[in-house]
Scaffold this active site. Structure first.
Site, PDB file in Angstrom:
ATOM      1  N   PRO A  94       2.239  16.567  11.448  1.00 26.90           N
ATOM      2  CA  PRO A  94       2.189  17.757  10.590  1.00 26.90           C
ATOM      3  C   PRO A  94       2.840  17.465   9.237  1.00 26.90           C
ATOM      4  O   PRO A  94       3.498  16.441   9.082  1.00 26.90           O
ATOM      5  CB  PRO A  94       3.036  18.763  11.384  1.00 26.90           C
ATOM      6  CG  PRO A  94       3.994  17.920  12.168  1.00 26.90           C
ATOM      7  CD  PRO A  94       3.244  16.655  12.508  1.00 26.90           C
ATOM      8  N   ILE A  95       2.677  18.343   8.253  1.00 27.26           N
ATOM      9  CA  ILE A  95       3.386  18.195   6.970  1.00 27.26           C
ATOM     10  C   ILE A  95       4.295  19.406   6.730  1.00 27.26           C
ATOM     11  O   ILE A  95       4.571  19.792   5.598  1.00 27.26           O
ATOM     12  CB  ILE A  95       2.419  17.963   5.799  1.00 27.26           C
ATOM     13  CG1 ILE A  95       1.401  19.098   5.666  1.00 27.26           C
ATOM     14  CG2 ILE A  95       1.719  16.625   5.907  1.00 27.26           C
ATOM     15  CD1 ILE A  95       0.653  19.055   4.318  1.00 27.26           C
ATOM     16  N   ASP A  96       4.770  19.988   7.839  1.00 31.79           N
ATOM     17  CA  ASP A  96       5.626  21.191   7.739  1.00 31.79           C
ATOM     18  C   ASP A  96       6.881  20.926   6.916  1.00 31.79           C
ATOM     19  O   ASP A  96       7.350  21.798   6.179  1.00 31.79           O
ATOM     20  CB  ASP A  96       6.000  21.676   9.151  1.00 31.79           C
ATOM     21  CG  ASP A  96       6.682  20.575   9.959  1.00 31.79           C
ATOM     22  OD1 ASP A  96       7.702  20.839  10.607  1.00 31.79           O
ATOM     23  OD2 ASP A  96       6.199  19.409   9.906  1.00 31.79           O
ATOM     24  N   LEU A  97       7.431  19.702   6.974  1.00 31.00           N
ATOM     25  CA  LEU A  97       8.667  19.420   6.238  1.00 31.00           C
ATOM     26  C   LEU A  97       8.413  19.331   4.735  1.00 31.00           C
ATOM     27  O   LEU A  97       9.292  19.652   3.933  1.00 31.00           O
ATOM     28  CB  LEU A  97       9.301  18.134   6.768  1.00 31.00           C
ATOM     29  CG  LEU A  97       9.669  18.155   8.263  1.00 31.00           C
ATOM     30  CD1 LEU A  97      10.192  16.796   8.720  1.00 31.00           C
ATOM     31  CD2 LEU A  97      10.677  19.259   8.564  1.00 31.00           C
ATOM     32  N   ARG A 152      -8.421  -0.846   5.117  1.00 31.26           N
ATOM     33  CA  ARG A 152      -7.652   0.230   4.508  1.00 31.26           C
ATOM     34  C   ARG A 152      -6.307  -0.244   3.989  1.00 31.26           C
ATOM     35  O   ARG A 152      -5.738   0.322   3.058  1.00 31.26           O
ATOM     36  CB  ARG A 152      -7.419   1.353   5.528  1.00 31.26           C
ATOM     37  CG  ARG A 152      -8.691   2.055   5.954  1.00 31.26           C
ATOM     38  CD  ARG A 152      -8.331   3.312   6.648  1.00 31.26           C
ATOM     39  NE  ARG A 152      -7.366   4.031   5.845  1.00 31.26           N
ATOM     40  CZ  ARG A 152      -6.595   4.975   6.353  1.00 31.26           C
ATOM     41  NH1 ARG A 152      -6.694   5.278   7.611  1.00 31.26           N
ATOM     42  NH2 ARG A 152      -5.724   5.608   5.602  1.00 31.26           N
ATOM     43  N   CYS A 174      -4.702  12.999  13.834  1.00 27.97           N
ATOM     44  CA  CYS A 174      -4.601  11.589  13.453  1.00 27.97           C
ATOM     45  C   CYS A 174      -4.561  10.739  14.708  1.00 27.97           C
ATOM     46  O   CYS A 174      -4.025  11.150  15.728  1.00 27.97           O
ATOM     47  CB  CYS A 174      -3.316  11.384  12.659  1.00 27.97           C
ATOM     48  SG  CYS A 174      -2.924   9.656  12.487  1.00 27.97           S
ATOM     49  N   ILE A 220       8.629   6.840  16.806  1.00 33.36           N
ATOM     50  CA  ILE A 220       8.230   7.574  15.600  1.00 33.36           C
ATOM     51  C   ILE A 220       6.956   8.390  15.825  1.00 33.36           C
ATOM     52  O   ILE A 220       6.891   9.571  15.482  1.00 33.36           O
ATOM     53  CB  ILE A 220       8.037   6.603  14.421  1.00 33.36           C
ATOM     54  CG1 ILE A 220       9.282   5.742  14.215  1.00 33.36           C
ATOM     55  CG2 ILE A 220       7.686   7.360  13.132  1.00 33.36           C
ATOM     56  CD1 ILE A 220      10.538   6.503  13.823  1.00 33.36           C
ATOM     57  N   ASP A 239       5.328   0.404  12.038  1.00 32.00           N
ATOM     58  CA  ASP A 239       4.109  -0.249  11.538  1.00 32.00           C
ATOM     59  C   ASP A 239       4.019  -1.715  11.943  1.00 32.00           C
ATOM     60  O   ASP A 239       3.037  -2.375  11.628  1.00 32.00           O
ATOM     61  CB  ASP A 239       4.024  -0.130  10.013  1.00 32.00           C
ATOM     62  CG  ASP A 239       3.815   1.310   9.566  1.00 32.00           C
ATOM     63  OD1 ASP A 239       3.971   1.589   8.370  1.00 32.00           O
ATOM     64  OD2 ASP A 239       3.530   2.159  10.426  1.00 32.00           O
ATOM     65  N   LYS A 269       0.836  -1.199   0.000  1.00 36.07           N
ATOM     66  CA  LYS A 269       0.000   0.000   0.000  1.00 36.07           C
ATOM     67  C   LYS A 269       0.876   1.257   0.000  1.00 36.07           C
ATOM     68  O   LYS A 269       0.658   2.201  -0.757  1.00 36.07           O
ATOM     69  CB  LYS A 269      -0.904   0.017   1.237  1.00 36.07           C
ATOM     70  CG  LYS A 269      -1.516   1.372   1.556  1.00 36.07           C
ATOM     71  CD  LYS A 269      -2.324   1.348   2.818  1.00 36.07           C
ATOM     72  CE  LYS A 269      -1.576   1.470   4.089  1.00 36.07           C
ATOM     73  NZ  LYS A 269      -1.113   2.800   4.451  1.00 36.07           N
ATOM     74  N   ARG A 291      -4.459  10.540   4.992  1.00 38.28           N
ATOM     75  CA  ARG A 291      -3.504  11.643   4.980  1.00 38.28           C
ATOM     76  C   ARG A 291      -2.478  11.507   3.878  1.00 38.28           C
ATOM     77  O   ARG A 291      -1.883  12.488   3.425  1.00 38.28           O
ATOM     78  CB  ARG A 291      -2.827  11.814   6.316  1.00 38.28           C
ATOM     79  CG  ARG A 291      -2.140  10.618   6.823  1.00 38.28           C
ATOM     80  CD  ARG A 291      -1.454  10.857   8.135  1.00 38.28           C
ATOM     81  NE  ARG A 291      -0.778  12.129   8.241  1.00 38.28           N
ATOM     82  CZ  ARG A 291      -1.264  13.154   8.946  1.00 38.28           C
ATOM     83  NH1 ARG A 291      -2.394  13.025   9.541  1.00 38.28           N
ATOM     84  NH2 ARG A 291      -0.625  14.262   9.028  1.00 38.28           N
TER      85      ARG A 291
HETATM   86  C1  EPZ Z   1       4.653   6.811   6.364  1.00 36.65           C
HETATM   87  O1  EPZ Z   1       3.870   7.851   6.949  1.00 36.65           O
HETATM   88  C2  EPZ Z   1       3.716   5.604   6.259  1.00 36.65           C
HETATM   89  N1  EPZ Z   1       2.585   5.958   5.435  1.00 36.65           N
HETATM   90  C3  EPZ Z   1       3.238   5.224   7.656  1.00 36.65           C
HETATM   91  O2  EPZ Z   1       2.470   4.015   7.540  1.00 36.65           O
HETATM   92  C4  EPZ Z   1       4.435   4.908   8.522  1.00 36.65           C
HETATM   93  O3  EPZ Z   1       4.000   4.666   9.839  1.00 36.65           O
HETATM   94  C5  EPZ Z   1       5.400   6.115   8.542  1.00 36.65           C
HETATM   95  O4  EPZ Z   1       5.761   6.477   7.202  1.00 36.65           O
HETATM   96  C6  EPZ Z   1       6.678   5.810   9.295  1.00 36.65           C
HETATM   97  O5  EPZ Z   1       7.317   4.690   8.802  1.00 36.65           O
HETATM   98  C7  EPZ Z   1       2.744   5.938   4.078  1.00 36.65           C
HETATM   99  O6  EPZ Z   1       3.787   5.671   3.528  1.00 36.65           O
HETATM  100  C8  EPZ Z   1       1.539   6.281   3.265  1.00 36.65           C
HETATM  101  P1  EPZ Z   1       6.658  10.240   8.387  1.00 36.65           P
HETATM  102  P2  EPZ Z   1       4.415   9.370   6.930  1.00 36.65           P
HETATM  103  O7  EPZ Z   1       6.475  11.512   7.620  1.00 36.65           O
HETATM  104  O8  EPZ Z   1       5.259   9.591   5.760  1.00 36.65           O
HETATM  105  C9  EPZ Z   1       6.948  13.624  11.723  1.00 36.65           C
HETATM  106  C10 EPZ Z   1       0.629   2.575   7.861  1.00 36.65           C
HETATM  107  O9  EPZ Z   1       0.288   1.992   8.902  1.00 36.65           O
HETATM  108  N2  EPZ Z   1       6.795  14.580  10.626  1.00 36.65           N
HETATM  109  O10 EPZ Z   1       7.832   9.419   8.055  1.00 36.65           O
HETATM  110  O11 EPZ Z   1       3.250  10.244   7.158  1.00 36.65           O
HETATM  111  C11 EPZ Z   1       5.690  12.766  11.933  1.00 36.65           C
HETATM  112  O12 EPZ Z   1       4.755  13.420  12.717  1.00 36.65           O
HETATM  113  C12 EPZ Z   1       1.086   4.049   7.944  1.00 36.65           C
HETATM  114  O13 EPZ Z   1       0.636   2.055   6.743  1.00 36.65           O
HETATM  115  C13 EPZ Z   1       6.864  15.925  10.906  1.00 36.65           C
HETATM  116  O14 EPZ Z   1       7.045  16.334  12.059  1.00 36.65           O
HETATM  117  O15 EPZ Z   1       5.326   9.364   8.240  1.00 36.65           O
HETATM  118  C14 EPZ Z   1       6.250  11.510  12.566  1.00 36.65           C
HETATM  119  O16 EPZ Z   1       6.356  11.684  13.933  1.00 36.65           O
HETATM  120  C15 EPZ Z   1       0.831   4.660   9.269  1.00 36.65           C
HETATM  121  N3  EPZ Z   1       6.707  16.804   9.881  1.00 36.65           N
HETATM  122  C16 EPZ Z   1       7.616  11.376  11.908  1.00 36.65           C
HETATM  123  O17 EPZ Z   1       7.953  12.661  11.374  1.00 36.65           O
HETATM  124  C17 EPZ Z   1       6.500  16.401   8.576  1.00 36.65           C
HETATM  125  O18 EPZ Z   1       6.351  17.240   7.676  1.00 36.65           O
HETATM  126  C18 EPZ Z   1       7.687  10.356  10.788  1.00 36.65           C
HETATM  127  O19 EPZ Z   1       6.604  10.579   9.945  1.00 36.65           O
HETATM  128  C19 EPZ Z   1       6.444  15.030   8.318  1.00 36.65           C
HETATM  129  C20 EPZ Z   1       6.597  14.129   9.358  1.00 36.65           C
END
Ligand code: EPZ
Length: 466
Positions: free
Chosen positions: A158-161, A432, A152, A362, A340, A54, A128
């Site tokens: 957040p998506i600030d990065l 999902r 969530c 994480i 995960d 996925k 998201r």
């Molecule tokens: C991806 O989510 C996966 N989703 C998630 O899988 C997975 O848990 C996660 O990576 C970590 O491995 C998809 O690929 C669709 P991150 P993502 O950005 O990209 C913080 C599942 O069960 N962060 O790597 O959204 C964030 O809050 C799902 O299939 C910021 O602060 O995760 C988190 O604490 C759940 N600012 C950490 O970084 C940002 O702009 C890692 O998040 C982006 C992230």
């Protein structure tokens, strides 16, 4: 007769087996109230085939935005999030063919006539990962309007990065009425050093930089196999990306990308879920169509717990007939132990001899499953991002509630070893990200069935995150 079934019988008049009769994966509103009834105690024996990932399919579908030619993706999982992504692309004007059964999990996406570069709140609030269209839309269309995802179940997220990175590529970004508005005549290459590792952040900006003018250097990138799989697709579309799968990615922007055909990698989290289930239920299970290389940290940890695992090409065989040993685990970015798999590992820890310390590094709120496991008789103490699990504790069947995708998988695993019957409510969370999990498990000897409840017609999809 278990209390759970007595409860069920009382309301049985409303139930009838349902799910995508026409086999093309159409999820219908009434699926939203489905439940699983699981009777524990059966060893898993035989083969379970893993679907496509996925978390690789979603960014790959978004990548189709980058070209006006068709992109064909194979090994697409038949899960609800793929439907949501399809609806999102169609809402922008894309043509998306999604075929299951004879059409063998393939999708053909054409973004020739993208008229409306917008990801609406109604869709983003249900998934998201919809925000993955932000970079590709700005890169191809010069503008994008994407709803902020909002809260969530597993953390703030957040998506600030993503936004910071797009600004580094020259986009002007404003935020109003819950939407990100981004624009750029043409993105230009730049230097992005992520403050923290983000999977979809790396993917979103890699896609944006592929059509930027000049070179982009990205550092502290996510190294997940899904990131490397996306780069493989983009390079087939004519992009010039090096280093994906490492923490440093270099992208030479090109003026135009073309269509391509790509096979999505297997789902390592789905594979890990079945491997843990087999480790607990005993039996002899072959998890096929997976990539053992992507499961390193998990298989290492299971060996520490005393699970017998053998890998062979694209399959992992689990034969385990004895009590497991407790082992501590900390979630990390890839190649560390995946967050995960944390919930599924907690179910395992309840069945292991000794005390396991589970540290979630994480996401700040990813222990929702602990409360439900307690209802089944587990011994778990949660304190902030740490959980202490004492085992071995026999589990007993109960009515439990799914809260997010992986927490739900943990409850399915616990129910497979619990005494008596468990009723899992809100299994739409599982749909999902797991393709027909009940059929796959039943094929390996589990006693699990899906029960559908008729929903009043005007019911709408609840906002679900994670
Ligand atoms: C991806 O989510 C996966 N989703 C998630 O899988 C997975 O848990 C996660 O990576 C970590 O491995 C998809 O690929 C669709 P991150 P993502 O950005 O990209 C913080 C599942 O069960 N962060 O790597 O959204 C964030 O809050 C799902 O299939 C910021 O602060 O995760 C988190 O604490 C759940 N600012 C950490 O970084 C940002 O702009 C890692 O998040 C982006 C992230």
């Amino acid at each position: 007769m278990g209390t759970a079934v007595r409860e069920l019988k009382k309301i049985a008049v409303h139930f009838r087996p349902v799910r995508g009769e026409n086999g093309n994966g159409n999820f219908r509103p009434e699926n939203l109230m489905d439940k699983f009834v699981i009777r524990g105690g059966n060893p898993l024996v035989g083969n379970i085939r893993v679907s496509g990932a996925k978390n690789a399919a979603l960014p790959a579908m978004a990548a189709a935005i980058l070209t006006d030619e068709p992109v064909v993706l194979e090994n697409i999982p038949d899960v609800r999030d793929i439907q949501t992504e399809r609806n999102l692309l169609v809402s922008m004007g894309a043509e998306v063919e999604l075929g299951y059964g004879r059409a063998s999990h393939r999708t053909t996406i054409s973004c020739r006539n993208l008229l409306n570069p917008e990801a609406a709140y109604e869709l983003v609030k249900t998934m998201r990962a919809s925000t993955l269209v932000l970079g590709p839309l700005v890169a191809r269309m010069g503008r994008a309007r994407v709803s902020l995802p909002g809260g969530c179940a597993i953390g703030a997220r957040p998506i600030d990065l993503h936004i910071k990175g797009l600004e580094k590529l020259g986009a002007s970004i404003t935020q109003q009425h819950g939407y990100i508005e981004a624009a750029a005549d043409r993105l230009r290459g730049g230097h992005i050093a992520f403050d923290r590792i983000t999977v979809t952040g790396t993917e979103d900006l890699m896609m944006a930089a592929a059509l930027a003018e000049g070179e982009t250097l990205m550092e502290n990138c996510a190294r997940e196999p899904e990131v490397a799989d996306l780069a493989a697709l983009l390079n087939k579309m004519g992009a010039k990306i090096e280093g994906a799968g490492t923490s440093t990615i270099r992208i030479q922007g090109v003026d135009k990308l073309h269509g391509a055909r790509h096979r999505i990698i297997p789902d390592r989290i789905e594979a890990g879920t079945f491997i843990i289930a087999a480790s607990l239920t005993g039996g002899d299970l072959n998890v096929t169509n997976c990539d053992p290389k992507h499961l390193g940290a998990l298989l290492e940890k299971l060996a520490e717990c005393g699970v017998t695992v053998t890998t062979n090409g694209e399959s992992v065989r689990v034969t385990n007939g004895h009590r497991l040993k407790a082992a501590d685990v900390s979630t990390e970015e890839y190649p560390g132990f995946p967050t995960d798999m944390q919930a599924q590992y907690m179910a395992l820890a309840t069945q292991a001899e000794g005390t396991s310390l589970i540290t979630e590094n994480i996401f700040e709120n990813r222990f929702m499953h602990a409360q439900e496991l307690l209802r089944m008789g587990a011994n778990i103490k949660v304190d902030g991002n740490r959980a202490v699990v004492r085992g071995y504790t026999p589990l007993s069947g109960a009515a439990v509630q799914c809260s997010d995708l992986r927490a739900s998988a943990s409850l399915v695993i616990a129910a497979l070893v619990a005494e008596g019957e468990t009723i899992l409510d809100r299994v739409y969370h599982i749909d999902r990200g797991y393709e027909r999990i009940e059929e796959k498990l039943r094929g390996a000897g589990a006693q699990i069935r899906r029960i559908g409840e008729m929903l009043p017609k005007k019911a709408v999809a609840p906002a679900v995150m994670a």
